[in-house]
Design a protein around this motif. Structure first.
Motif, PDB file in Angstrom:
ATOM      1  N   ARG A 225       0.863  -1.179   0.000  1.00 37.95           N
ATOM      2  CA  ARG A 225       0.000   0.000   0.000  1.00 37.95           C
ATOM      3  C   ARG A 225       0.897   1.225   0.000  1.00 37.95           C
ATOM      4  NH1 ARG A 225      -3.058  -3.272  -1.136  1.00 37.95           N
ATOM      5  NH2 ARG A 225      -5.076  -3.851  -0.250  1.00 37.95           N
ATOM      6  N   GLU A 248     -13.138   3.893  -6.350  1.00 34.94           N
ATOM      7  CA  GLU A 248     -13.132   3.614  -4.908  1.00 34.94           C
ATOM      8  C   GLU A 248     -12.243   4.599  -4.156  1.00 34.94           C
ATOM      9  OE1 GLU A 248     -11.956  -0.424  -4.440  1.00 34.94           O
ATOM     10  OE2 GLU A 248     -13.934  -1.255  -4.992  1.00 34.94           O
ATOM     11  N   LEU A 249     -11.089   4.894  -4.698  1.00 37.87           N
ATOM     12  CA  LEU A 249     -10.154   5.771  -3.995  1.00 37.87           C
ATOM     13  C   LEU A 249     -10.596   7.232  -4.005  1.00 37.87           C
ATOM     14  CD1 LEU A 249      -6.746   4.170  -5.007  1.00 37.87           C
ATOM     15  CD2 LEU A 249      -7.850   4.137  -2.766  1.00 37.87           C
ATOM     16  N   GLU A 251     -13.658   8.232  -3.994  1.00 41.56           N
ATOM     17  CA  GLU A 251     -14.806   8.354  -3.099  1.00 41.56           C
ATOM     18  C   GLU A 251     -14.396   8.413  -1.628  1.00 41.56           C
ATOM     19  OE1 GLU A 251     -17.480   5.207  -4.020  1.00 41.56           O
ATOM     20  OE2 GLU A 251     -17.996   6.006  -6.012  1.00 41.56           O
ATOM     21  N   THR A 252     -13.215   7.891  -1.308  1.00 39.66           N
ATOM     22  CA  THR A 252     -12.772   7.935   0.096  1.00 39.66           C
ATOM     23  C   THR A 252     -12.256   9.307   0.500  1.00 39.66           C
ATOM     24  OG1 THR A 252     -10.499   7.261  -0.467  1.00 39.66           O
ATOM     25  CG2 THR A 252     -12.085   5.499  -0.024  1.00 39.66           C
ATOM     26  N   LEU A 253     -12.021  10.160  -0.485  1.00 40.47           N
ATOM     27  CA  LEU A 253     -11.482  11.491  -0.176  1.00 40.47           C
ATOM     28  C   LEU A 253     -12.584  12.391   0.365  1.00 40.47           C
ATOM     29  CD1 LEU A 253      -9.269  12.116  -3.346  1.00 40.47           C
ATOM     30  CD2 LEU A 253      -8.479  11.470  -1.055  1.00 40.47           C
ATOM     31  N   PRO A 254     -12.284  13.168   1.401  1.00 35.67           N
ATOM     32  CA  PRO A 254     -13.271  14.126   1.910  1.00 35.67           C
ATOM     33  C   PRO A 254     -13.339  15.351   0.991  1.00 35.67           C
ATOM     34  CG  PRO A 254     -11.217  14.382   3.099  1.00 35.67           C
ATOM     35  CD  PRO A 254     -11.022  13.222   2.160  1.00 35.67           C
TER      36      PRO A 254
END
Length: 671
Positions: A225, A248-249, A251-254
């Motif tokens: 990772r 996916e990545l 969407e994880t960001l604020p």
């Protein structure tokens, strides 16, 4: 052409393009400068050229058109043979453009099917009226057969397999019977580590040693990772995997998501879109530049990885490592088309695509990574399913230390094609040298000499006019056919005598045709167009024959003289039958009215058609109204414009008539 980095192999390739018409297959490992060579040829070549590629993205990157668009070839399989004329539906403009083509560059040739190459051969032979392969047009084929291969479905190969031994371009019927040279670039610019270069060579040749396989698999890191500040990009075999990782990545960001819409103008094919039309980005997203920075600063290049640090309205700020932040705004890609202007092939902008030159880049498919270079990459080829995928993926990395393997690689992941390996082995035996170059230069000179005395163009244009020149076969065509069999480029005296003979014969034919054609064609516009094409060809050849009846023959002399002769024959409209038929009544007066109209429009700051239309100007020139009342009766004028512009128009008309009639004319009332 200039030398490049003192590299003798590149210089040899340049010399072949510049001084022969031999077909050249330019190949080489990833990162050896094939794309740089293409751009150098485009910039320096003296020949009239076009660049094509098998896909939209490849065409945009190469600065050309797709093969299918340029030649209007269908996407499905094309069965070779028969008497079909795929060029029959071409517009006159397309035919004229292709008739001037001297060098065709095909990029990413490894992806081109053999039937496509055979179709190009057929089209160019038809258009050029020349039995030589590709109508005498030189082909520069650029690509690496160890990389991506043609995409052919099983049902397509069921048809094509009857005619071709492999799905690759080298199995085309035309290349089976046409000599060509393979020039392989061997200096790798992308990778500097010799150990890594050796590994890539073995993967490319599908023969990796146990020691190098172990060295490669040492880059496998379980559950790796990368830290957020380390911009690794994952190369994977399938598009859905790359999209899933990116979605996916992000969407994880604020924070807020920003959407940038592309502006598309004119023609720009969807398969050539360089990034998303609706590009959704967030601060913190890992992105890749998809265009080179054309400014003097060169802050980014196609494939450079960075992280978005903030977004403000129409600007995205990207940080790449320790470099200063880059303010990124929308840039434009052009979709070019080729057109013929004054006997030169030039580029025209058919459409454009404007967008922020970024795309999400935690992952990308191996296919879309072709041509790019990465400092840090995670390679996943466990799902490799096609020839060349493993090599393309591994060779994207600049260093072995910058690579992490998602899964260990085994020999079965390195998929190769025995047909490619066999072709490469055979082709290396015939790599050209200086001696072969000189022989091919001599063959080119002999080819151009046969072109000088090639009268197929006359034979194909004479249909419908044969009865006007009954001695054509015996006095020109038969003699030319006999002479062509005895050509010797070194026999200057004989060439001059032959040129003098044909200069006299063609001059007599031209005068005879000019005397008889008007009565034959009458008012037929089709007949006038054919007559113009015939006389243009004859006048250009008369000029060439006149030149070489006094001057020694050489490649440079022929290329220069033929271009000058053709340009002069096309430009000379003094005896054009089409122009005579289409001439407007009192055309000189019409031209004067159009000039007057332009000056009025500029003075009043309006469009010229607001003054009077071209149709109205033509009607005024035809009718020659002597008074304002007669002028106002013409459609498009009316009382108001007659009062406003009438005195100036009537003055133009009277001045024109006076020059025609010469004698003094009485000054009649305008009314």
């Amino acid at each position: 052409m200039k030398q490049t980095d003192g590299n003798p192999v590149i210089q040899l390739a340049f010399d072949y393009v510049e001084s022969t018409n031999t077909i050249v297959f330019l190949t080489g490992k990833a990162g050896t400068g094939k794309t740089t060579f293409l751009q150098q040829v485009k910039q320096d070549a003296k020949k009239k050229l076009a660049i094509v590629a098998p896909t939209g993205v490849a065409a945009i990157n190469a600065g050309g058109m797709t093969i299918h668009s340029f030649f209007q070839i269908p996407f499905g399989p094309v069965i070779p043979g028969g008497n079909a004329r795929p060029d029959a539906h071409y517009s006159p403009e397309k035919k004229a453009l292709l008739s001037e083509l001297e060098l065709l560059i095909i990029d990413e040739i490894s992806m081109v099917r053999p039937d496509v190459l055979d179709q190009i051969d057929l089209i160019l032979r038809n258009i050029k009226e020349n039995p030589y392969p590709f109508g005498g047009v030189q082909l520069l084929l650029i690509g690496d057969l160890s990389q991506l291969s043609p995409i052919i479905r099983d049902e397509e190969w069921a048809m094509l397999g009857r005619y071709y031994t492999t799905p690759y371009f080298f199995s085309s019927l035309v290349l089976q019977k046409t000599p060509f040279v393979q020039i392989e670039l061997d200096h790798v610019y992308r990778q500097k580590e010799q150990a890594f270069v050796d590994i890539l060579n073995e993967v490319r040749n599908q023969a990796i040693s146990p020691e190098n396989l172990a060295l490669l698999n040492a880059r496998h890191q379980v559950d790796f990772r990368p830290p957020a500040e380390d911009p690794y990009i994952t190369l994977t075999t399938h598009n859905r995997i790359a999209q899933q990782i990116n979605n996916e990545l992000v969407e994880t960001l604020p924070g807020q998501e920003f959407e940038f819409k592309a502006t598309i103008k004119g023609e720009f094919p969807k398969d050539a879109y360089p990034t998303d039309t609706e590009l959704k980005l967030k601060t913190g997203a890992q992105v890749m530049f998809v265009k080179n920075d054309s400014s003097a600063e060169k802050l980014f290049y196609n494939g450079k990885i960075g992280t978005i640090i903030r977004i403000e309205k129409d600007t995205v700020f990207v940080q790449c490592g320790n470099d200063r932040e880059i303010a990124v705004q929308a840039l434009e890609w052009s979709n070019i088309k080729y057109k013929l202007e004054e006997q030169q092939i030039s580029e025209t902008n058919a459409g454009s695509f404007a967008q922020i030159p970024l795309k999400l880049a935690w992952a990308i498919t191996i296919h879309k990574s072709q041509g790019l270079s990465f400092d840090k990459a995670i390679i996943d080829i466990s799902g490799a399913f096609a020839h060349g995928q493993a090599y393309v993926a591994l060779s994207r990395c600049r260093t072995l230390s910058g690579m992490v393997l998602r899964n260990p690689i085994s020999a079965h992941n390195i998929i190769g094609d025995p047909a490619v390996a066999h072709f490469n082995t055979q082709a290396r035996l015939f790599q050209p040298d200086a001696k072969k170059l000189e022989l091919d230069r001599q063959l080119y000179q002999k080819y151009l000499l046969t072109e000088l005395f090639n009268f197929n163009g006359l034979r194909n244009r004479i249909a419908g006019f044969e009865q006007l020149i009954p001695g054509l076969q015996t006095e020109v065509l038969s003699i030319a056919a006999k002479f062509s069999k005895q050509l010797d480029a070194g026999d200057t005296g004989r060439i001059r005598k032959a040129a003098h003979y044909f200069h006299s014969a063609l001059s007599a034919i031209a005068e005879s045709l000019h005397a008889q054609i008007p009565a034959l064609i009458g008012k037929s516009k089709e007949g006038a167009a054919k007559a113009d094409q015939l006389l243009q060809w004859i006048m250009a050849r008369i000029s060439l024959m006149g030149h070489f009846s006094e001057t020694g023959f050489s490649v440079t002399a022929y290329l220069t003289a033929s271009k000058d002769a053709l340009a002069a024959s096309v430009a000379d409209k003094s005896r054009s039958y089409v122009k005579a038929l289409n001439a407007k009544p009192n055309e000189k007066l019409y031209d004067q009215i159009v000039v007057w109209r332009k000056s009025i429009a500029e003075k009043d700051q309006v469009m010229p058609n607001r003054v009077i239309s071209e149709k109205t100007a033509a009607m005024i020139a035809e009718k020659l109204p002597p008074t304002l009342k007669a002028l106002s009766a013409i459609k498009g004028v009316g009382p108001q414009k007659a009062e406003q512009y009438g005195p100036e128009l009537i003055t133009l008309i009277r001045s024109y008539l006076q020059k025609l009639q010469n004698p003094e004319t009485e000054q009649r009332s305008l009314f």
